[in-house]
Design a protein around this motif. Structure first.
Motif, PDB file in Angstrom:
ATOM      1  N   VAL A 173       9.988  -6.707  44.465  1.00 34.48           N
ATOM      2  CA  VAL A 173       9.615  -6.363  45.831  1.00 34.48           C
ATOM      3  C   VAL A 173      10.708  -5.518  46.468  1.00 34.48           C
ATOM      4  CG1 VAL A 173       8.181  -8.410  46.158  1.00 34.48           C
ATOM      5  CG2 VAL A 173      10.574  -8.511  46.770  1.00 34.48           C
ATOM      6  N   ALA A 174      10.321  -4.750  47.471  1.00 42.86           N
ATOM      7  CA  ALA A 174      11.257  -3.918  48.224  1.00 42.86           C
ATOM      8  C   ALA A 174      11.056  -4.232  49.703  1.00 42.86           C
ATOM      9  CB  ALA A 174      11.006  -2.447  47.941  1.00 42.86           C
ATOM     10  N   ILE A 175      12.147  -4.527  50.397  1.00 44.38           N
ATOM     11  CA  ILE A 175      12.060  -4.853  51.816  1.00 44.38           C
ATOM     12  C   ILE A 175      13.104  -4.088  52.613  1.00 44.38           C
ATOM     13  CG2 ILE A 175      11.211  -7.198  51.348  1.00 44.38           C
ATOM     14  CD1 ILE A 175      14.070  -8.173  52.161  1.00 44.38           C
ATOM     15  N   HIS A 176      12.846  -3.945  53.888  1.00 45.98           N
ATOM     16  CA  HIS A 176      13.846  -3.460  54.837  1.00 45.98           C
ATOM     17  C   HIS A 176      14.171  -4.617  55.763  1.00 45.98           C
ATOM     18  CE1 HIS A 176      14.153   0.784  53.915  1.00 45.98           C
ATOM     19  NE2 HIS A 176      12.846   0.818  53.760  1.00 45.98           N
ATOM     20  N   TYR A 177      15.409  -4.682  56.211  1.00 43.47           N
ATOM     21  CA  TYR A 177      15.817  -5.776  57.089  1.00 43.47           C
ATOM     22  C   TYR A 177      16.951  -5.350  58.013  1.00 43.47           C
ATOM     23  CZ  TYR A 177      19.883  -6.266  54.090  1.00 43.47           C
ATOM     24  OH  TYR A 177      21.027  -6.006  53.402  1.00 43.47           O
ATOM     25  N   TYR A 178      17.096  -6.114  59.099  1.00 47.46           N
ATOM     26  CA  TYR A 178      18.261  -6.077  59.977  1.00 47.46           C
ATOM     27  C   TYR A 178      18.874  -7.461  59.940  1.00 47.46           C
ATOM     28  CZ  TYR A 178      16.594  -1.794  62.272  1.00 47.46           C
ATOM     29  OH  TYR A 178      16.186  -0.525  62.540  1.00 47.46           O
ATOM     30  N   GLY A 179      20.176  -7.574  59.726  1.00 44.84           N
ATOM     31  CA  GLY A 179      20.884  -8.842  59.815  1.00 44.84           C
ATOM     32  C   GLY A 179      21.676  -8.861  61.107  1.00 44.84           C
ATOM     33  N   ARG A 180      21.395  -9.838  61.976  1.00 50.28           N
ATOM     34  CA  ARG A 180      22.067  -9.917  63.274  1.00 50.28           C
ATOM     35  C   ARG A 180      22.663 -11.302  63.489  1.00 50.28           C
ATOM     36  NH1 ARG A 180      20.658  -5.689  66.800  1.00 50.28           N
ATOM     37  NH2 ARG A 180      18.961  -4.413  65.998  1.00 50.28           N
ATOM     38  N   LEU A 181      23.750 -11.369  64.233  1.00 48.97           N
ATOM     39  CA  LEU A 181      24.400 -12.636  64.570  1.00 48.97           C
ATOM     40  C   LEU A 181      24.015 -13.038  65.986  1.00 48.97           C
ATOM     41  CD1 LEU A 181      28.011 -12.032  63.201  1.00 48.97           C
ATOM     42  CD2 LEU A 181      26.171 -13.369  62.157  1.00 48.97           C
ATOM     43  N   ALA A 182      23.391 -14.200  66.125  1.00 43.35           N
ATOM     44  CA  ALA A 182      22.990 -14.688  67.440  1.00 43.35           C
ATOM     45  C   ALA A 182      24.203 -14.950  68.325  1.00 43.35           C
ATOM     46  CB  ALA A 182      22.143 -15.951  67.293  1.00 43.35           C
TER      47      ALA A 182
ATOM     48  N   GLY B  23      18.042  11.356  53.282  1.00 38.58           N
ATOM     49  CA  GLY B  23      18.208  10.743  54.589  1.00 38.58           C
ATOM     50  C   GLY B  23      17.274   9.588  54.871  1.00 38.58           C
ATOM     51  N   ASP B  24      16.439   9.216  53.892  1.00 39.98           N
ATOM     52  CA  ASP B  24      15.523   8.086  54.067  1.00 39.98           C
ATOM     53  C   ASP B  24      16.259   6.775  53.799  1.00 39.98           C
ATOM     54  OD1 ASP B  24      13.247   9.635  54.655  1.00 39.98           O
ATOM     55  OD2 ASP B  24      12.810   9.918  52.530  1.00 39.98           O
ATOM     56  N   PRO B  25      15.917   5.710  54.554  1.00 38.35           N
ATOM     57  CA  PRO B  25      16.571   4.422  54.310  1.00 38.35           C
ATOM     58  C   PRO B  25      16.194   3.862  52.938  1.00 38.35           C
ATOM     59  CG  PRO B  25      14.807   4.170  55.905  1.00 38.35           C
ATOM     60  CD  PRO B  25      14.941   5.633  55.630  1.00 38.35           C
ATOM     61  N   ILE B  26      17.166   3.203  52.302  1.00 33.60           N
ATOM     62  CA  ILE B  26      16.951   2.629  50.968  1.00 33.60           C
ATOM     63  C   ILE B  26      16.607   1.152  51.128  1.00 33.60           C
ATOM     64  CG2 ILE B  26      18.009   2.120  48.742  1.00 33.60           C
ATOM     65  CD1 ILE B  26      19.937   4.488  49.334  1.00 33.60           C
ATOM     66  N   PRO B  27      15.431   0.728  50.651  1.00 29.10           N
ATOM     67  CA  PRO B  27      15.067  -0.690  50.778  1.00 29.10           C
ATOM     68  C   PRO B  27      15.894  -1.567  49.840  1.00 29.10           C
ATOM     69  CG  PRO B  27      13.430   0.448  49.477  1.00 29.10           C
ATOM     70  CD  PRO B  27      14.398   1.499  49.973  1.00 29.10           C
ATOM     71  N   PHE B  28      15.937  -2.851  50.152  1.00 29.59           N
ATOM     72  CA  PHE B  28      16.564  -3.848  49.289  1.00 29.59           C
ATOM     73  C   PHE B  28      15.502  -4.262  48.267  1.00 29.59           C
ATOM     74  CE2 PHE B  28      17.636  -8.405  48.514  1.00 29.59           C
ATOM     75  CZ  PHE B  28      18.804  -8.174  47.816  1.00 29.59           C
ATOM     76  N   VAL B  29      15.803  -4.093  46.982  1.00 28.87           N
ATOM     77  CA  VAL B  29      14.836  -4.367  45.909  1.00 28.87           C
ATOM     78  C   VAL B  29      15.332  -5.563  45.100  1.00 28.87           C
ATOM     79  CG1 VAL B  29      13.690  -3.428  43.863  1.00 28.87           C
ATOM     80  CG2 VAL B  29      14.231  -1.922  45.796  1.00 28.87           C
ATOM     81  N   PHE B  30      14.435  -6.520  44.845  1.00 31.99           N
ATOM     82  CA  PHE B  30      14.791  -7.681  44.036  1.00 31.99           C
ATOM     83  C   PHE B  30      13.553  -8.241  43.350  1.00 31.99           C
ATOM     84  CE2 PHE B  30      13.738  -9.206  48.211  1.00 31.99           C
ATOM     85  CZ  PHE B  30      13.073 -10.408  48.013  1.00 31.99           C
ATOM     86  N   THR B  31      13.789  -9.109  42.368  1.00 29.37           N
ATOM     87  CA  THR B  31      12.703  -9.734  41.611  1.00 29.37           C
ATOM     88  C   THR B  31      12.532 -11.169  42.091  1.00 29.37           C
ATOM     89  OG1 THR B  31      13.183  -8.339  39.709  1.00 29.37           O
ATOM     90  CG2 THR B  31      11.879 -10.332  39.304  1.00 29.37           C
ATOM     91  N   ILE B  32      11.302 -11.519  42.472  1.00 26.51           N
ATOM     92  CA  ILE B  32      10.980 -12.867  42.926  1.00 26.51           C
ATOM     93  C   ILE B  32      11.248 -13.860  41.803  1.00 26.51           C
ATOM     94  CG2 ILE B  32       9.118 -14.404  43.723  1.00 26.51           C
ATOM     95  CD1 ILE B  32       9.852 -12.372  45.828  1.00 26.51           C
ATOM     96  N   GLY B  33      11.949 -14.946  42.119  1.00 25.37           N
ATOM     97  CA  GLY B  33      12.197 -16.009  41.145  1.00 25.37           C
ATOM     98  C   GLY B  33      13.358 -15.769  40.215  1.00 25.37           C
ATOM     99  N   SER B  34      14.098 -14.673  40.405  1.00 25.64           N
ATOM    100  CA  SER B  34      15.223 -14.360  39.507  1.00 25.64           C
ATOM    101  C   SER B  34      16.452 -15.215  39.801  1.00 25.64           C
ATOM    102  CB  SER B  34      15.580 -12.885  39.592  1.00 25.64           C
ATOM    103  OG  SER B  34      16.147 -12.587  40.871  1.00 25.64           O
ATOM    104  N   GLY B  35      16.493 -15.837  40.969  1.00 23.05           N
ATOM    105  CA  GLY B  35      17.650 -16.641  41.351  1.00 23.05           C
ATOM    106  C   GLY B  35      18.813 -15.829  41.887  1.00 23.05           C
ATOM    107  N   LYS B  36      18.640 -14.521  42.061  1.00 20.18           N
ATOM    108  CA  LYS B  36      19.723 -13.667  42.531  1.00 20.18           C
ATOM    109  C   LYS B  36      19.718 -13.499  44.054  1.00 20.18           C
ATOM    110  CE  LYS B  36      20.197 -11.324  38.218  1.00 20.18           C
ATOM    111  NZ  LYS B  36      20.335 -10.110  37.481  1.00 20.18           N
ATOM    112  N   VAL B  37      18.619 -13.875  44.696  1.00 20.69           N
ATOM    113  CA  VAL B  37      18.523 -13.837  46.158  1.00 20.69           C
ATOM    114  C   VAL B  37      18.151 -15.220  46.614  1.00 20.69           C
ATOM    115  CG1 VAL B  37      17.318 -12.843  48.140  1.00 20.69           C
ATOM    116  CG2 VAL B  37      17.768 -11.431  46.119  1.00 20.69           C
ATOM    117  N   ARG B  38      18.935 -15.775  47.515  1.00 22.61           N
ATOM    118  CA  ARG B  38      18.681 -17.143  47.985  1.00 22.61           C
ATOM    119  C   ARG B  38      18.487 -17.142  49.485  1.00 22.61           C
ATOM    120  NH1 ARG B  38      19.519 -21.006  43.968  1.00 22.61           N
ATOM    121  NH2 ARG B  38      20.623 -20.093  42.246  1.00 22.61           N
ATOM    122  N   GLN B  39      17.699 -18.090  49.943  1.00 24.94           N
ATOM    123  CA  GLN B  39      17.477 -18.230  51.383  1.00 24.94           C
ATOM    124  C   GLN B  39      18.717 -18.755  52.039  1.00 24.94           C
ATOM    125  OE1 GLN B  39      14.059 -20.648  52.134  1.00 24.94           O
ATOM    126  NE2 GLN B  39      12.704 -19.197  51.217  1.00 24.94           N
TER     127      GLN B  39
END
Length: 72
Positions: free
Chosen positions: A29-38, A56-72
């Motif tokens: 999957v490929a997503i775009h995000y903003y990370g902000r500190l409350a 000049g186009d933004p580069i999405p964050f790409v990862f594989t679901i279930g790979s264990g490399k991205v955690r909540q």
């Protein structure tokens, strides 16, 4: 905002829901995000929109679901 379970208090706000199928383990999957500190009045600490390709186009964050490399 919705608090992410077992995240130590991290909250997420979905700005725009996707229109495709729900991804499953093994899907890339490929997503775009903003990370902000409350605590810092919304100070942005990271965003995919800050990283641009050669055109000049933004580069999405790409990862594989279930790979264990991205955690909540």
């Amino acid at each position: 905002f919705t608090e992410i379970p077992s995240s130590g208090g991290v909250k997420a706000l979905e700005l725009r829901e996707g229109s495709g199928e729900v991804p499953v383990d093994g899907d890339q999957v490929a997503i775009h995000y903003y990370g902000r500190l409350a605590a810092k009045q919304g100070w942005r600490f990271d965003s995919t929109y800050d990283h641009k390709d050669a055109t000049g186009d933004p580069i999405p964050f790409v990862f594989t679901i279930g790979s264990g490399k991205v955690r909540q």
